[in-house]
Design a protein around this motif. Sequence first.
Motif, PDB file in Angstrom:
ATOM      1  N   SER A  54       0.859  -1.193   0.000  1.00  0.00           N
ATOM      2  CA  SER A  54       0.000   0.000   0.000  1.00  0.00           C
ATOM      3  C   SER A  54       0.890   1.236   0.000  1.00  0.00           C
ATOM      4  O   SER A  54       2.090   1.142   0.296  1.00  0.00           O
ATOM      5  N   GLY A  55       0.293   2.372  -0.296  1.00  0.00           N
ATOM      6  CA  GLY A  55       1.030   3.621  -0.166  1.00  0.00           C
ATOM      7  C   GLY A  55       1.432   3.838   1.285  1.00  0.00           C
ATOM      8  O   GLY A  55       2.547   4.292   1.568  1.00  0.00           O
ATOM      9  N   THR A  56       0.521   3.486   2.185  1.00  0.00           N
ATOM     10  CA  THR A  56       0.808   3.646   3.612  1.00  0.00           C
ATOM     11  C   THR A  56       2.009   2.793   4.020  1.00  0.00           C
ATOM     12  O   THR A  56       2.868   3.249   4.786  1.00  0.00           O
ATOM     13  N   THR A  82      -5.000  16.148   4.825  1.00  0.00           N
ATOM     14  CA  THR A  82      -4.440  15.068   4.014  1.00  0.00           C
ATOM     15  C   THR A  82      -5.154  13.775   4.359  1.00  0.00           C
ATOM     16  O   THR A  82      -6.072  13.745   5.184  1.00  0.00           O
ATOM     17  N   LEU A  85      -4.610   8.281   6.709  1.00  0.00           N
ATOM     18  CA  LEU A  85      -3.632   7.183   6.761  1.00  0.00           C
ATOM     19  C   LEU A  85      -2.206   7.695   6.943  1.00  0.00           C
ATOM     20  O   LEU A  85      -1.353   6.994   7.496  1.00  0.00           O
ATOM     21  N   VAL A  86      -1.944   8.906   6.485  1.00  0.00           N
ATOM     22  CA  VAL A  86      -0.607   9.485   6.636  1.00  0.00           C
ATOM     23  C   VAL A  86      -0.307   9.676   8.128  1.00  0.00           C
ATOM     24  O   VAL A  86       0.759   9.302   8.621  1.00  0.00           O
ATOM     25  N   THR A 128       2.493  17.153  -0.295  1.00  0.00           N
ATOM     26  CA  THR A 128       1.599  16.180  -0.937  1.00  0.00           C
ATOM     27  C   THR A 128       1.017  16.701  -2.245  1.00  0.00           C
ATOM     28  O   THR A 128       0.600  17.859  -2.329  1.00  0.00           O
ATOM     29  N   PHE A 130      -1.988  16.458  -4.396  1.00  0.00           N
ATOM     30  CA  PHE A 130      -3.382  16.005  -4.306  1.00  0.00           C
ATOM     31  C   PHE A 130      -4.043  15.963  -5.676  1.00  0.00           C
ATOM     32  O   PHE A 130      -3.840  16.868  -6.494  1.00  0.00           O
ATOM     33  N   SER A 178       0.454   5.559  -4.510  1.00  0.00           N
ATOM     34  CA  SER A 178      -0.508   4.543  -4.081  1.00  0.00           C
ATOM     35  C   SER A 178      -1.074   3.836  -5.306  1.00  0.00           C
ATOM     36  O   SER A 178      -1.334   4.466  -6.337  1.00  0.00           O
ATOM     37  N   LYS A 183      -7.043   5.495  -7.172  1.00  0.00           N
ATOM     38  CA  LYS A 183      -5.862   6.311  -7.475  1.00  0.00           C
ATOM     39  C   LYS A 183      -5.525   6.059  -8.957  1.00  0.00           C
ATOM     40  O   LYS A 183      -6.381   5.610  -9.704  1.00  0.00           O
ATOM     41  N   GLU A 189      -4.947  -2.776  -3.558  1.00  0.00           N
ATOM     42  CA  GLU A 189      -4.097  -2.013  -2.649  1.00  0.00           C
ATOM     43  C   GLU A 189      -2.664  -2.258  -3.104  1.00  0.00           C
ATOM     44  O   GLU A 189      -2.302  -3.392  -3.427  1.00  0.00           O
TER      45      GLU A 189
HETATM   46  C1  PLP Z   1      -4.449   7.184  -0.507  1.00  0.00           C
HETATM   47  C2  PLP Z   1      -3.468   8.096   0.073  1.00  0.00           C
HETATM   48  C3  PLP Z   1      -2.444   7.644   0.907  1.00  0.00           C
HETATM   49  C4  PLP Z   1      -2.321   6.204   1.340  1.00  0.00           C
HETATM   50  O1  PLP Z   1      -2.188   5.307   0.282  1.00  0.00           O
HETATM   51  P1  PLP Z   1      -2.788   3.826   0.395  1.00  0.00           P
HETATM   52  O2  PLP Z   1      -2.279   3.135  -0.818  1.00  0.00           O
HETATM   53  O3  PLP Z   1      -4.272   3.957   0.412  1.00  0.00           O
HETATM   54  O4  PLP Z   1      -2.263   3.237   1.645  1.00  0.00           O
HETATM   55  C5  PLP Z   1      -1.540   8.564   1.367  1.00  0.00           C
HETATM   56  N1  PLP Z   1      -1.633   9.875   1.054  1.00  0.00           N
HETATM   57  C6  PLP Z   1      -2.607  10.353   0.273  1.00  0.00           C
HETATM   58  C7  PLP Z   1      -2.650  11.811  -0.052  1.00  0.00           C
HETATM   59  C8  PLP Z   1      -3.563   9.484  -0.246  1.00  0.00           C
HETATM   60  O5  PLP Z   1      -4.535   9.966  -1.018  1.00  0.00           O
END
Ligand code: PLP
Length: 433
Positions: A54-56, A82, A85-86, A128, A130, A178, A183, A189
């Motif tokens: 995942s991005g997280t 934001t 999850l960050v 970030t 967005f 992500s 996305k 994921e």
């Molecule tokens: C979705 C998102 C994340 C986390 O990514 P995941 O793949 O959902 O864990 C982090 N930062 C931003 C700005 C996001 O939109």
Amino acid sequence: MSPQPRSDVAKQRAEPPPTGGLPARARDWLPGRSDLTAELARFLGVERALLSCSGTAALVAALDALKARAPARRKVIIPAYTCPLVAIAVVHCGLEPILCDLLPDSFDLEPEQLEQLCNNATLAVVPTHFGGHVSDIATAVRIAHAQGAWVIEDAAQALGATIDGHSVGLTGDIGFFSLAVGKGMTLFEGGVLISRDEALLNACGQQLHQQQHPSRWSHKLGGLLWDGRRTAELIAYTLAYRPRLLNWAYAREVRRALAEGDLVAAAGDDFSRQIPLHRVGYLRRRAGSSALQRLPEWLSQCYQQAQQRLPLLRAIDGVTVLSDSPQAPAAQGTWPVVIVLLPNQAIRDWVLHRSWGKGLGTSLMFVHALPDYECYRDIFAAEEGEQAPNARRLAQRMLVISNSPWLDQPRFERLCAMLHRATSEARELPATA
Ligand SMILES: *Cc1c(COP(=O)(O)O)cnc(C)c1O
């Protein structure tokens, strides 16, 4: 009242996806060779990219790698608006999230506040990008580096965006993307991490290796179960990604949450605190690698559609369209969505409640600035929001419009008419911002 004609009913039941993420295709699952990590690196124009679940998980790896380099630095500066999850990732790493406001009507960190917040306890700053829009990284790098802190570019929503012909994520010290649903492209994921600093990339790679190859058997089994679940979810998503089914799979839930007045649930902002950390298995890597071949063409199609639609939105008095930061002059963002700001929250909410989950492609990105979430009160005190008035005003006035091609021109024009009506007739509505 006579029943509506059939075609109208059918139209109402079809729902465009909330973003123009690359659709998955059944043929992505056909067997074939794949080297997703190498193909992602080629797509991003880097020698090596790292794949995460995942991005997280990528952010966790980056923070853990930096933490090992500077154990005395415990604070991580993140935008006050934001993805929650960050903040969850920062807490997961045993670090303290510090909120920085944004510039008015912008996704750029407020430089003066950033300068005040940044000191020798700062581990990293997380500017970030967005909605595919490129934000100002260079300023964050200048301020962070002056204090010995690193910059992690959160490009979760900006796979394919570039600065001066190079992928985003390479101006800061580490960048991550992500591959979650909604996305740029999706493994259901997934995440990607890049860095132009080879040693730092290796350190992140070691962290990811530990995440993906735990020593305990129970963790190994847990990882396999997670990947199995995600594979099933990606298959279900491949099947459900059509307008009629999206109404059932997505919009119905949104309408239910909205009927209960639960915006946080409607936006899916109520995240679990548990961050799954595991490998991405062969099947999803294969499907992702097949999908990635279509991404460049898809991104340019979305870009064209946005360019064609922006003038219509800009012509509406009271509608502000957000775009790449003026501080990033050579930037070329992507357009998974079109983000607009309305004059105040009352007008935004009026439009939102008439359009979200009703076939017009509108949604929210994140409902609140971070201190305004009831469910994250243990992380942020409500008073912290007062230090972030711009982020708060942004959250209150923002409306996200899908840039999926399934939001066809008639629907888009219906939405424009609604925006026009809201901004012209609803001026008497009390300004809540
Ligand atoms: C979705 C998102 C994340 C986390 O990514 P995941 O793949 O959902 O864990 C982090 N930062 C931003 C700005 C996001 O939109």
